[in-house]
Scaffold this active site. Structure first.
Site, PDB file in Angstrom:
ATOM      1  N   LYS A  13      89.157 105.713  16.462  1.00 10.22           N
ATOM      2  CA  LYS A  13      88.349 104.605  17.006  1.00 10.22           C
ATOM      3  C   LYS A  13      88.419 103.380  16.081  1.00 10.22           C
ATOM      4  O   LYS A  13      88.629 102.264  16.533  1.00 10.22           O
ATOM      5  CB  LYS A  13      86.862 105.007  17.125  1.00 10.22           C
ATOM      6  CG  LYS A  13      86.618 106.225  17.976  1.00 10.22           C
ATOM      7  CD  LYS A  13      85.136 106.546  18.052  1.00 10.22           C
ATOM      8  CE  LYS A  13      84.515 106.968  16.727  1.00 10.22           C
ATOM      9  NZ  LYS A  13      85.059 108.219  16.159  1.00 10.22           N
ATOM     10  N   ARG A  88      75.951 106.317  20.111  1.00 14.66           N
ATOM     11  CA  ARG A  88      76.387 107.654  19.749  1.00 14.66           C
ATOM     12  C   ARG A  88      75.494 108.721  20.354  1.00 14.66           C
ATOM     13  O   ARG A  88      75.734 109.913  20.183  1.00 14.66           O
ATOM     14  CB  ARG A  88      76.314 107.765  18.243  1.00 14.66           C
ATOM     15  CG  ARG A  88      77.511 108.424  17.649  1.00 14.66           C
ATOM     16  CD  ARG A  88      77.322 108.371  16.152  1.00 14.66           C
ATOM     17  NE  ARG A  88      78.404 109.025  15.513  1.00 14.66           N
ATOM     18  CZ  ARG A  88      79.371 108.385  14.889  1.00 14.66           C
ATOM     19  NH1 ARG A  88      79.402 107.078  14.841  1.00 14.66           N
ATOM     20  NH2 ARG A  88      80.302 109.089  14.298  1.00 14.66           N
ATOM     21  N   ARG A 127      93.078 111.267   5.703  1.00 17.90           N
ATOM     22  CA  ARG A 127      92.621 109.871   5.758  1.00 17.90           C
ATOM     23  C   ARG A 127      92.395 109.325   4.348  1.00 17.90           C
ATOM     24  O   ARG A 127      91.843 109.994   3.480  1.00 17.90           O
ATOM     25  CB  ARG A 127      91.331 109.766   6.555  1.00 17.90           C
ATOM     26  CG  ARG A 127      90.746 108.365   6.468  1.00 17.90           C
ATOM     27  CD  ARG A 127      89.732 108.037   7.527  1.00 17.90           C
ATOM     28  NE  ARG A 127      88.689 109.004   7.672  1.00 17.90           N
ATOM     29  CZ  ARG A 127      87.815 108.993   8.659  1.00 17.90           C
ATOM     30  NH1 ARG A 127      87.907 108.082   9.613  1.00 17.90           N
ATOM     31  NH2 ARG A 127      86.875 109.901   8.723  1.00 17.90           N
ATOM     32  N   ARG A 159      86.882 109.608   1.861  1.00 13.72           N
ATOM     33  CA  ARG A 159      85.477 109.493   2.267  1.00 13.72           C
ATOM     34  C   ARG A 159      84.711 110.781   1.970  1.00 13.72           C
ATOM     35  O   ARG A 159      85.232 111.872   2.182  1.00 13.72           O
ATOM     36  CB  ARG A 159      85.406 109.212   3.776  1.00 13.72           C
ATOM     37  CG  ARG A 159      84.838 107.874   4.098  1.00 13.72           C
ATOM     38  CD  ARG A 159      85.025 107.491   5.522  1.00 13.72           C
ATOM     39  NE  ARG A 159      84.226 108.273   6.455  1.00 13.72           N
ATOM     40  CZ  ARG A 159      84.144 108.004   7.749  1.00 13.72           C
ATOM     41  NH1 ARG A 159      84.804 106.980   8.251  1.00 13.72           N
ATOM     42  NH2 ARG A 159      83.415 108.739   8.545  1.00 13.72           N
ATOM     43  N   ARG A 170      80.260 117.501  11.727  1.00 16.50           N
ATOM     44  CA  ARG A 170      80.354 116.234  12.476  1.00 16.50           C
ATOM     45  C   ARG A 170      80.895 116.483  13.879  1.00 16.50           C
ATOM     46  O   ARG A 170      80.463 115.851  14.840  1.00 16.50           O
ATOM     47  CB  ARG A 170      81.261 115.256  11.723  1.00 16.50           C
ATOM     48  CG  ARG A 170      80.584 114.716  10.469  1.00 16.50           C
ATOM     49  CD  ARG A 170      81.558 114.010   9.568  1.00 16.50           C
ATOM     50  NE  ARG A 170      82.149 112.830  10.153  1.00 16.50           N
ATOM     51  CZ  ARG A 170      83.233 112.226   9.681  1.00 16.50           C
ATOM     52  NH1 ARG A 170      83.832 112.703   8.607  1.00 16.50           N
ATOM     53  NH2 ARG A 170      83.709 111.159  10.266  1.00 16.50           N
TER      54      ARG A 170
END
Ligand code: AP5
Length: 212
Positions: A13, A88, A127, A159, A170
């Site tokens: 996203k 969300r 990532r 992260r 998550r």
């Protein structure tokens, strides 16, 4: 143009929202980025948000809604925005719809970047982020020089919530609280699905062919 990005954590996203924002000259508004900036600055909001984010849970709507409504009121949102990570939950989506209705306004597109759970852990573990907002992947979207941001030369980092055990939580939160938004925006007639498993540039071309 007012766009909402939907999709699982790590679906891409943010990667797509940044490109949309640049091409259509609208702000990219990421609630995750806003929370992370507050955590870094040590604000009260950041301290509260961190408790939830570190557990892979959503930050409560009561903290999120005031923050985002304030952001929409800024001048740079006059011509629209691309929302990444908001709404969300169904209450967040309803609050957004109500705020837009009150101004006789509406969203143009809800773009669902569709990536199966089986790809997500791979996406998150590879990532790499930069403090300037750059996002990379060690395999799928590597920087020119390992560990260094192409945009600003900053050092890339991982992260905190990209650890495997947090990623699983998550994903649970996503399926329980966020996935129902796909049906919500389908019922509103603005849902567009794109295959998020293909190359970053192909995903972007497909999005551009939808939004024009
Ligand atoms: P947030 O920052 O919004 O995280 P997220 O939704 O979990 O999404 P991510 O940022 O992890 O992934 P992404 O889909 O943007 O993927 P990316 O482009 O980076 O939220 C973090 C936390 O904040 C939440 O868990 C929650 O606690 C809290 N929060 C935020 N908003 C909230 C709200 N509204 N209410 C309550 N709580 C909230 O891509 C991922 C990786 O894949 C990258 O390495 C990228 O390079 C790579 N990649 C991207 N596209 C492709 C592709 N097509 N092929 C191969 N690799 C790709």
């Amino acid at each position: 143009m007012k766009i909402v990005m939907l999709g699982a954590p790590g679906a891409g996203k943010g990667t797509q929202a940044k490109q949309i924002a640049a091409k259509y000259q609208i702000p990219h508004i990421s609630t995750g980025d806003i929370f992370r900036a507050n955590i870094k600055e040590g604000t009260e909001l950041g301290k509260k948000a961190k408790e939830y984010m570190d557990q892979g849970q959503l930050v409560p709507d009561s903290l999120t809604l005031d923050l985002i409504m304030d952001r929409f009121s800024k001048d740079d949102c006059a011509n629209g925005y691309v929302l990444d990570g908001f709404p969300r939950t169904i209450p967040q989506a309803e609050a957004l719809t109500a705020a837009l209705n009150a101004k006789n306004d509406k969203l143009d597109f809800a773009i669902n970047v569709d990536v199966p759970d089986s790809n997500i852990v791979d996406r998150m573990s590879g990532r790499r982020m930069c403090k300037c907002g750059g996002t990379y992947h060690v395999k799928y979207n590597p920087p020119k020089k390992e560990g260094i941001c192409d945009l600003c030369g900053g050092e890339l980092y991982i992260r905190d919530d990209d650890k495997a055990e947090i990623v699983a939580k998550r994903l649970d939160s996503y399926h329980a609280q966020t996935q129902p938004l796909i049906d919500y925006y389908d019922a509103e007639g603005i849902l567009k699905n794109v295959d998020g498993t293909v190359n970053v540039d192909v995903v972007f071309q497909n999005i551009c062919s939808i939004i024009g």
